[in-house]
Enzyme design. Sequence first.
Site, mmCIF file in Angstrom:
data_model
loop_
_atom_site.group_PDB
_atom_site.id
_atom_site.type_symbol
_atom_site.label_atom_id
_atom_site.label_comp_id
_atom_site.label_asym_id
_atom_site.label_seq_id
_atom_site.Cartn_x
_atom_site.Cartn_y
_atom_site.Cartn_z
ATOM 1 N N GLN A 1 -11.888 -33.713 12.615
ATOM 2 C CA GLN A 1 -10.423 -33.867 12.602
ATOM 3 C C GLN A 1 -9.871 -34.601 11.383
ATOM 4 O O GLN A 1 -8.903 -34.145 10.799
ATOM 5 C CB GLN A 1 -10.001 -34.587 13.878
ATOM 6 C CG GLN A 1 -8.520 -34.528 14.160
ATOM 7 C CD GLN A 1 -8.217 -34.955 15.587
ATOM 8 O OE1 GLN A 1 -8.447 -34.205 16.525
ATOM 9 N NE2 GLN A 1 -7.761 -36.158 15.749
ATOM 10 N N GLU B 1 -0.609 -35.038 11.056
ATOM 11 C CA GLU B 1 -0.432 -36.462 10.771
ATOM 12 C C GLU B 1 -0.306 -36.724 9.274
ATOM 13 O O GLU B 1 -0.445 -37.849 8.821
ATOM 14 C CB GLU B 1 -1.590 -37.264 11.369
ATOM 15 C CG GLU B 1 -1.593 -37.194 12.889
ATOM 16 C CD GLU B 1 -2.748 -37.920 13.549
ATOM 17 O OE1 GLU B 1 -3.798 -38.111 12.905
ATOM 18 O OE2 GLU B 1 -2.599 -38.295 14.724
ATOM 19 N N ASP C 1 -12.732 -39.484 11.857
ATOM 20 C CA ASP C 1 -12.457 -39.112 13.249
ATOM 21 C C ASP C 1 -13.088 -37.749 13.465
ATOM 22 O O ASP C 1 -12.542 -36.720 13.063
ATOM 23 C CB ASP C 1 -10.941 -39.074 13.531
ATOM 24 C CG ASP C 1 -10.674 -38.778 15.015
ATOM 25 O OD1 ASP C 1 -11.656 -38.601 15.776
ATOM 26 O OD2 ASP C 1 -9.490 -38.724 15.404
ATOM 27 N N GLU D 1 -15.361 -42.238 14.709
ATOM 28 C CA GLU D 1 -14.587 -42.107 15.953
ATOM 29 C C GLU D 1 -14.996 -40.837 16.684
ATOM 30 O O GLU D 1 -15.083 -39.765 16.071
ATOM 31 C CB GLU D 1 -13.095 -42.075 15.580
ATOM 32 C CG GLU D 1 -12.158 -41.855 16.757
ATOM 33 C CD GLU D 1 -10.690 -41.832 16.311
ATOM 34 O OE1 GLU D 1 -10.365 -42.374 15.221
ATOM 35 O OE2 GLU D 1 -9.865 -41.256 17.039
ATOM 36 N N ASP E 1 -12.312 -42.718 21.231
ATOM 37 C CA ASP E 1 -10.925 -42.276 21.448
ATOM 38 C C ASP E 1 -10.876 -41.474 22.751
ATOM 39 O O ASP E 1 -10.712 -42.062 23.829
ATOM 40 C CB ASP E 1 -10.460 -41.466 20.231
ATOM 41 C CG ASP E 1 -9.095 -40.817 20.418
ATOM 42 O OD1 ASP E 1 -8.385 -41.194 21.364
ATOM 43 O OD2 ASP E 1 -8.715 -39.927 19.619
ATOM 44 N N LYS F 1 -4.535 -46.234 22.527
ATOM 45 C CA LYS F 1 -3.324 -45.401 22.501
ATOM 46 C C LYS F 1 -2.645 -45.624 23.846
ATOM 47 O O LYS F 1 -3.173 -45.207 24.883
ATOM 48 C CB LYS F 1 -3.698 -43.929 22.382
ATOM 49 C CG LYS F 1 -4.306 -43.509 21.037
ATOM 50 C CD LYS F 1 -4.861 -42.092 21.160
ATOM 51 C CE LYS F 1 -5.143 -41.453 19.822
ATOM 52 N NZ LYS F 1 -5.905 -40.190 19.978
ATOM 53 N N ARG G 1 -0.098 -41.215 17.855
ATOM 54 C CA ARG G 1 -0.520 -39.889 18.281
ATOM 55 C C ARG G 1 -0.127 -38.882 17.202
ATOM 56 O O ARG G 1 0.662 -39.184 16.311
ATOM 57 C CB ARG G 1 0.148 -39.477 19.607
ATOM 58 C CG ARG G 1 -0.115 -40.369 20.788
ATOM 59 C CD ARG G 1 -1.573 -40.648 21.074
ATOM 60 N NE ARG G 1 -2.434 -39.485 21.265
ATOM 61 C CZ ARG G 1 -2.996 -39.120 22.401
ATOM 62 N NH1 ARG G 1 -2.758 -39.804 23.499
ATOM 63 N NH2 ARG G 1 -3.817 -38.081 22.473
ATOM 64 N N SER G 2 -0.674 -37.669 17.327
ATOM 65 C CA SER G 2 -0.334 -36.669 16.308
ATOM 66 C C SER G 2 1.121 -36.213 16.433
ATOM 67 O O SER G 2 1.725 -35.794 15.447
ATOM 68 C CB SER G 2 -1.291 -35.493 16.376
ATOM 69 O OG SER G 2 -1.386 -35.015 17.700
ATOM 70 N N LYS H 1 -3.915 -47.192 13.056
ATOM 71 C CA LYS H 1 -4.130 -45.810 12.629
ATOM 72 C C LYS H 1 -2.841 -45.051 12.924
ATOM 73 O O LYS H 1 -2.517 -44.809 14.085
ATOM 74 C CB LYS H 1 -5.302 -45.230 13.418
ATOM 75 C CG LYS H 1 -5.698 -43.838 13.051
ATOM 76 C CD LYS H 1 -6.812 -43.351 13.967
ATOM 77 C CE LYS H 1 -7.131 -41.904 13.692
ATOM 78 N NZ LYS H 1 -7.687 -41.217 14.863
HETATM 79 P P1 PGA Z 1 -4.009 -36.826 18.999
HETATM 80 O O1 PGA Z 1 -4.956 -37.182 17.777
HETATM 81 O O2 PGA Z 1 -2.855 -37.731 18.980
HETATM 82 O O3 PGA Z 1 -3.672 -35.385 18.736
HETATM 83 O O4 PGA Z 1 -4.856 -36.996 20.240
HETATM 84 C C1 PGA Z 1 -5.131 -38.450 17.253
HETATM 85 C C2 PGA Z 1 -6.585 -38.836 17.234
HETATM 86 O O5 PGA Z 1 -7.456 -38.048 17.648
HETATM 87 O O6 PGA Z 1 -6.918 -39.948 16.868
HETATM 88 ZN ZN ZN Z 2 -9.259 -39.384 17.576
#
Ligand code: PGA
Ligand code: ZN
Length: 424
Positions: free
Chosen positions: A165, A208, A245, A286, A313, A338, A367-368, A389
């Site tokens: 990712q 992001e 990540d 991660e 995560d 999160k 978050r994304s 982050k």
């Molecule tokens: P997400 O990604 O907000 O789409 O879950 C962020 C991450 O994986 O850290």
């Molecule tokens: Zn992540």
Amino acid sequence: MPSIEELYALEILDSRGRPTVQATCTLGSGASGTASVPSGASTGHAEARELRDGDRRRYGGLGCRHAVANVNGAIRSALTSRKIADQAELDLCLCELDGTPGKGRLGANAILAVSLAFARAVSQERATPLFAYFASLLGTTPQLPQLTVNLFSGGKHAGGQVSIQDILVVPCSAQSVDQALAMVYAVYQAAAAISLEKYGMRALTADEGGLAPPFLDVDAMLYDAVAAIERAGLRPGTDVALAVDVASSHFYVDSNYLLDHARLASHGMIARILTWLDRYPIVSIEDGLAEEDWGAWPDLNTVLQGRALTLGDDFLCTNPGRIRRAVELRAANALLLKVNQVGTLTEAADACRLARAAGWAVVVSARSGETEDNWLADLATGWAGDFIKVGSITQSERLATYNRLLEIVARYDLPFAGGQYEHR
Ligand code: PGA
Ligand code: ZN
């Protein structure tokens, strides 16, 4: 003791143009707070449930009208004109009112919007900055976090041109947030130049804000990240290190990791991660393994020990039960926090407390799908996150948080968490 005079929510759009929930809470004193909730794309199975309308004719089913109606209806009726001792009591009320383990009845998006709006309103009532209010929930001494900033993206945030990712940069020699941002800017510009020269890609970005050229494989992504650090005139590992990540739950199929055209069992995946560590200045991994691959996480944590953080995560989902289990099994040593994965501030605070009690590092994460709300900067500072982050430095929903960090730096004399995790 505050009392809630009025609660009001509306549907707004996040950085992907998808609906989300914004709530405003007004207290009896007249103090008021507004907050918006973010939303993930590469979500973990154990996350609290956002309530989406499911009407495919409107935003492909992603509307939040029901969640909004729950704030303006059931939650408002249960909470208005009531004395509420503190955040913990409010959050408990919200959980009890929902009555389901995943918060899917009223919606974790509805519940978190209220939890956060109440926090803002109380901090206004007390005339304290939001980070100080957050610190009071945990008993922490506020500290500005070190930055981890998306440079290159793949996976679910970039159309899957490469399985993993994100490659993030960690400006580890920076002595302050503003110095860190200036270093990241230099690396980002160098990476954009490399993307153009090597891949013919203009600086088109992922969800992001990471650059997303068509890398051949993960090695190419890491190699180019190091090249960007060097081109910016900085020393890889000394000035700027890397965090990865892997988000491996999203390419884990039938107990195998489908990575770079290979099919790897858990131990093959761990071996692959070690090759990255041998070649590149990586300080954090991660979700190196999938969220359900519990048996292999302790081995990953063992081999990364002393070299890089084993950061969970999707694996942990900011969920106190999962964190407890991971602590017992020695399956990780860092929590990606999160708040919307668990749904209330109080439960996220419990998660943070558990991680700290185990001696883990804490990375406070966006978050994304984000909004222009900047509460995450205050949360990371108030809870003394080792890292924050947020995403890259090119989109306003990310910059709202970086800019709030800069405001905190300018207005308050707080220590900076930088310098603890340089590459060894
Ligand atoms: P997400 O990604 O907000 O789409 O879950 C962020 C991450 O994986 O850290
Ligand atoms: Zn992540």
